[in-house]
Design an enzyme around this catalytic site. Structure first.
Site, short mmCIF file in Angstrom:
data_model
loop_
_atom_site.label_atom_id
_atom_site.label_comp_id
_atom_site.label_asym_id
_atom_site.label_seq_id
_atom_site.Cartn_x
_atom_site.Cartn_y
_atom_site.Cartn_z
N GLY A 63 0.83 -1.20 0.00
CA GLY A 63 0.00 0.00 0.00
C GLY A 63 0.86 1.24 0.00
O GLY A 63 2.02 1.20 0.43
N HIS A 86 -4.17 1.40 7.85
CA HIS A 86 -2.83 1.99 7.80
C HIS A 86 -2.76 3.14 6.79
O HIS A 86 -2.27 4.23 7.10
CB HIS A 86 -1.84 0.87 7.43
CG HIS A 86 -0.41 1.32 7.30
ND1 HIS A 86 0.59 0.88 8.14
CD2 HIS A 86 0.18 2.17 6.44
CE1 HIS A 86 1.74 1.45 7.78
NE2 HIS A 86 1.52 2.23 6.75
N GLU A 87 -3.28 2.89 5.59
CA GLU A 87 -3.19 3.91 4.53
C GLU A 87 -4.06 5.12 4.84
O GLU A 87 -3.67 6.25 4.60
CB GLU A 87 -3.59 3.31 3.17
CG GLU A 87 -2.70 2.18 2.67
CD GLU A 87 -1.22 2.46 2.76
OE1 GLU A 87 -0.80 3.63 2.66
OE2 GLU A 87 -0.46 1.50 2.97
N GLN A 111 2.89 10.02 1.08
CA GLN A 111 4.19 9.32 1.10
C GLN A 111 5.04 9.67 -0.13
O GLN A 111 6.24 9.40 -0.14
CB GLN A 111 4.00 7.80 1.18
CG GLN A 111 3.44 7.35 2.53
CD GLN A 111 3.32 5.83 2.57
OE1 GLN A 111 2.34 5.28 2.09
NE2 GLN A 111 4.32 5.19 3.12
N CYS A 140 6.10 0.01 7.06
CA CYS A 140 5.71 1.17 6.25
C CYS A 140 6.87 1.53 5.33
O CYS A 140 8.02 1.54 5.76
CB CYS A 140 5.40 2.34 7.17
SG CYS A 140 4.87 3.82 6.29
N LEU A 141 6.54 1.84 4.08
CA LEU A 141 7.59 2.22 3.13
C LEU A 141 8.28 3.52 3.54
O LEU A 141 9.38 3.81 3.09
CB LEU A 141 7.02 2.33 1.71
CG LEU A 141 6.51 1.02 1.11
CD1 LEU A 141 5.89 1.27 -0.25
CD2 LEU A 141 7.63 -0.02 1.01
N HIS A 194 -2.48 7.62 7.06
CA HIS A 194 -1.53 8.52 6.40
C HIS A 194 -2.24 9.79 5.91
O HIS A 194 -1.63 10.87 5.89
CB HIS A 194 -0.91 7.84 5.17
CG HIS A 194 0.28 6.97 5.49
ND1 HIS A 194 1.42 7.44 6.09
CD2 HIS A 194 0.51 5.65 5.26
CE1 HIS A 194 2.30 6.45 6.22
NE2 HIS A 194 1.78 5.35 5.73
ZN ZN Z 1 2.70 3.54 5.70
#
Ligand code: ZN
Length: 158
Positions: free
Chosen positions: A46, A130-131, A51, A88-89, A134
């Site tokens: 995701g 999670h997304e 991000q 998380c990226l 953000h």
């Molecule tokens: Zn993340």
């Protein structure tokens, strides 16, 4: 299509609230393509627009059943509980235990700006939570139980 730079935790853009999208534009279509490419390249499941430095309510995901694009997503209903590792990226090489709902029902607009609803469980439910966090400037690290640990692979990066 082009890869975008993934912002790392500490970047102020990750702590901001994103704006709603009112219309599909060519620029947004390119952003969606780029976000998907960037997510797959990073082996993530995701990626949210902030991000990659864009403060819009847009997330992309693929938990193994193909790409999902969500514009202006809203969680309508949750139930149950699951606790597991989350990464998380924007925080590469780390993971931590997070408790999330095991079921999530959400409403969003797809790439054609058509209203959709999704019912998700397990990994996809976790990913949606999670997304969406953000989009309001939150990172999973705010919910971690105990300490973060190092991970060798970033396969569950979001
Ligand atoms: Zn993340």
């Amino acid at each position: 299509m082009a890869l975008r730079n993934i912002r790392i935790q500490g970047d102020p853009v990750l702590a901001k609230t994103c704006r709603e999208i009112t219309e599909m534009t060519e620029k947004l279509e390119i952003l969606i393509e780029d976000m998907l490419e960037t997510m797959y390249e990073a082996n993530g499941v995701g990626l949210a627009a902030p991000q990659v430095g864009i403060l819009k309510r847009l997330v992309v995901m693929d938990c193994g059943d193909g790409p999902i694009v969500m514009i202006n997503p809203v969680i309508l209903e949750t139930s149950g509980e699951q606790t597991g590792d989350e990464g998380c990226l924007s925080l590469p090489g780390k993971a931590g235990q997070v408790t999330r709902p095991n079921y999530v029902k959400a409403r969003y607009l797809d790439e054609d700006m058509e209203e959709c609803e999704i019912e998700a469980t397990e990994l996809l439910a976790r990913c949606i939570c999670h997304e969406l966090d953000h989009l309001d400037g939150h990172m999973y690290t705010e919910h971690v139980i105990g300490a973060l640990h190092d991970v060798q692979y970033e396969e569950d990066g979001e």
